[in-house]
Design a protein around this motif. Structure first.
Motif, PDB file in Angstrom:
ATOM      1  N   ILE A  46       0.742  -1.027   0.140  1.00  0.00           N
ATOM      2  CA  ILE A  46       0.012   0.001  -0.023  1.00  0.00           C
ATOM      3  C   ILE A  46       0.915   1.425  -0.038  1.00  0.00           C
ATOM      4  CG2 ILE A  46      -1.900   1.099   1.062  1.00  0.00           C
ATOM      5  CD1 ILE A  46      -2.572  -1.748   0.273  1.00  0.00           C
ATOM      6  N   MET A  47       0.605   2.156  -0.958  1.00  0.00           N
ATOM      7  CA  MET A  47       1.485   3.291  -1.101  1.00  0.00           C
ATOM      8  C   MET A  47       0.350   4.415  -1.605  1.00  0.00           C
ATOM      9  SD  MET A  47       3.622   2.069  -4.364  1.00  0.00           S
ATOM     10  CE  MET A  47       3.175   0.238  -4.019  1.00  0.00           C
ATOM     11  N   LYS A  48       1.083   5.510  -1.767  1.00  0.00           N
ATOM     12  CA  LYS A  48       0.369   6.725  -2.082  1.00  0.00           C
ATOM     13  C   LYS A  48      -0.245   6.501  -3.732  1.00  0.00           C
ATOM     14  CE  LYS A  48       2.890  10.305   0.707  1.00  0.00           C
ATOM     15  NZ  LYS A  48       3.686  11.448   0.752  1.00  0.00           N
ATOM     16  N   SER A  49       0.481   5.850  -4.490  1.00  0.00           N
ATOM     17  CA  SER A  49       0.062   5.723  -5.885  1.00  0.00           C
ATOM     18  C   SER A  49      -1.193   4.804  -5.749  1.00  0.00           C
ATOM     19  CB  SER A  49       0.981   4.857  -6.835  1.00  0.00           C
ATOM     20  OG  SER A  49       2.343   5.823  -6.734  1.00  0.00           O
ATOM     21  N   VAL A 100      16.814   6.664  -0.023  1.00  0.00           N
ATOM     22  CA  VAL A 100      15.495   6.891   0.575  1.00  0.00           C
ATOM     23  C   VAL A 100      14.616   7.319  -0.273  1.00  0.00           C
ATOM     24  CG1 VAL A 100      16.306   7.128   2.978  1.00  0.00           C
ATOM     25  CG2 VAL A 100      16.079   9.074   1.435  1.00  0.00           C
ATOM     26  N   GLU A 101      14.854   7.502  -1.652  1.00  0.00           N
ATOM     27  CA  GLU A 101      13.864   8.131  -2.692  1.00  0.00           C
ATOM     28  C   GLU A 101      12.527   7.639  -2.827  1.00  0.00           C
ATOM     29  OE1 GLU A 101      17.176   5.988  -4.842  1.00  0.00           O
ATOM     30  OE2 GLU A 101      17.162   7.335  -2.971  1.00  0.00           O
ATOM     31  N   ASN A 102      12.701   6.228  -2.463  1.00  0.00           N
ATOM     32  CA  ASN A 102      11.421   5.260  -2.703  1.00  0.00           C
ATOM     33  C   ASN A 102      10.465   5.362  -1.312  1.00  0.00           C
ATOM     34  OD1 ASN A 102      13.336   4.050  -0.803  1.00  0.00           O
ATOM     35  ND2 ASN A 102      12.193   2.115  -0.836  1.00  0.00           N
ATOM     36  N   LEU A 103      10.938   6.242  -0.531  1.00  0.00           N
ATOM     37  CA  LEU A 103       9.977   6.524   0.718  1.00  0.00           C
ATOM     38  C   LEU A 103       9.052   7.473   0.449  1.00  0.00           C
ATOM     39  CD1 LEU A 103      12.423   6.048   3.764  1.00  0.00           C
ATOM     40  CD2 LEU A 103      11.207   4.313   2.493  1.00  0.00           C
ATOM     41  N   GLU A 137       3.990  -1.227   4.940  1.00  0.00           N
ATOM     42  CA  GLU A 137       5.378  -0.991   5.193  1.00  0.00           C
ATOM     43  C   GLU A 137       6.520  -0.804   3.736  1.00  0.00           C
ATOM     44  OE1 GLU A 137       7.458  -2.537   8.920  1.00  0.00           O
ATOM     45  OE2 GLU A 137       6.137  -4.217   8.340  1.00  0.00           O
ATOM     46  N   ILE A 138       7.078   0.283   4.060  1.00  0.00           N
ATOM     47  CA  ILE A 138       8.105   0.579   2.744  1.00  0.00           C
ATOM     48  C   ILE A 138       9.275   0.686   3.301  1.00  0.00           C
ATOM     49  CG2 ILE A 138       8.463   1.930   0.757  1.00  0.00           C
ATOM     50  CD1 ILE A 138       5.597   2.366   0.414  1.00  0.00           C
TER      51      ILE A 138
END
Length: 390
Positions: free
Chosen positions: A250-253, A287-290, A278-279
């Motif tokens: 689950i992420m912003k996208s 940390v760009e993927n965060l 969790e990411i």
């Protein structure tokens, strides 16, 4: 006389763990039952006197010897290890291995390569070649078997990027390993499914899916067409009878779409869906993927939604005992060994490298792993997570 679908591991003359992977049945043998079964396994036949032995009918009931299973009722689940032969829950096996420091299961990253470039992924993908050769992987598998390992979670990168992946899967089947596969599904076609269907040791296959629509999933994977390939692989694997699970980060996208994966795909196909919010930072510390992590408001909405769904489904909460370094391990794509995959982001140095030293040598002799065990040992003495006694 020994059913070909059985996967097993024998621990000297003390214990044997036997599993019918398709039926999810686990049987433990010890004492006289173990010796009787090993004798039949050595000759692969049963003479008239052995058929009259009381243990013969018992072992047929458990399904670890071919006989007349349709005429013999199944054996009920047994609660402890006091019997000579019994069917048990897999948790009993895990606890036994934990207490005896047996590396019964672990993760094995077979490659650092992947054909997708997902927004949230922690992998670095700084190589175009597999670090471990086919021969090296076979040697590591042999060493794991000698060390008592019974189950492996195979992952990457994307393990089906390896040209030799089917040879590796066949070898693991020959060596009697129970395996779980984590994949994005895009490289699983009819030929791959046909080969895997001929194996009897695949416990479950986890496929990653991030949206109920191509636009959302493909935007996250940065790969046009990946949605249709993934959904196609789910259909192929389902038709072949595999136990499947859909994994969704689950992420912003996809926070506004994720539930539709369960409602419109998982439920309709009869496949459970596991959600995870969790990411983790990248393996190199990036940390760009965060940036894809949910903000506080999104996280609260997500947790509220999941809590409501779980209450409706009446899902029990299960406590988990961390087995890292006790009975669980992780082998990275370059051969580095860690207590678990998450720990490689916090430990500067691995426990060792299984392409340079044997797994058993590291597991038994690493000072780092001894320190991990010592730091947790006192806490575990007071652990009341369960009442099993082995």
């Amino acid at each position: 006389m020994i059913p070909k679908d059985l996967v097993y591991r024998i621990y000297g003359d003390s214990l044997a763990i036997i599993m019918n992977v398709r039926e999810k049945r686990v049987v433990l043998l010890k004492g006289e039952s173990l010796l009787f079964w090993k004798g039949i396994m050595d000759t692969n036949r049963v003479d008239a006197s052995e058929r009259k032995h009381p243990l013969f009918e018992q072992l047929v009931r458990f399904g670890v010897i071919d006989g007349f299973p349709n005429q013999i009722p199944p054996v009920p689940l047994a609660p402890n290890l006091n019997q000579s032969a019994q069917e048990v829950d897999i948790g009993v096996v895990n606890l036994w291995a934990f207490k005896n420091r047996i590396p019964i299961s672990g993760h094995f990253e077979l490659t650092g390569r992947c054909n997708l470039r997902c927004r949230h992924c922690y992998c670095v993908f700084n190589t175009r070649e597999d670090s471990l050769s086919t021969e090296q992987i076979f040697r590591i598998v042999d060493d794991l078997k000698d060390s008592g390992t019974f189950g492996l979670v195979l992952t990457g990168g994307e393990l089906f990027c390896r040209k030799d992946i089917l040879d590796i899967l066949k070898y693991l089947s020959e060596k009697k390993f129970v395996i779980r596969i984590n994949s994005n599904g895009t490289l699983i076609d009819e030929a791959v499914v046909k080969t895997m269907a001929g194996l009897s040791n695949i416990y479950r296959i986890h496929i990653s899916l991030y949206g109920s629509e191509p636009e959302i999933h493909d935007r996250i994977t940065n790969t046009p067409g990946s949605y249709y390939k993934t959904v196609h692989s789910l259909r192929l694997l389902k038709e072949a009878g595999f136990d499947l699970r859909i994994n969704c980060s689950i992420m912003k996208s996809n926070v506004d779409n994720f539930q539709r994966i369960q409602d419109e795909i998982g439920d309709k196909m009869g496949i459970p869906v596991h959600f995870d919010s969790e990411i983790f930072p990248k393996d190199d510390g990036g940390v760009e993927n965060l940036a894809e992590r949910l903000d506080d408001s999104q996280m609260q909405d997500y947790l509220r939604e999941r809590s409501t769904r779980q209450k409706q489904a009446q899902l029990p909460k299960k406590q988990k005992l961390c087995k890292a370094g006790f009975s669980f391990f992780s082998i990275c794509e370059d051969g580095n060994l860690f207590p678990c995959l998450k720990m490689k982001r916090f430990y500067r140095n691995p426990l060792g490298n299984v392409s340079l030293n044997s797994f058993s040598e590291i597991w038994q002799g690493s000072k780092s792993i001894q320190r991990i065990r010592e730091s947790l040992e006192q806490k575990l003495r007071e652990c009341d997570i369960c009442d099993l006694t082995i």
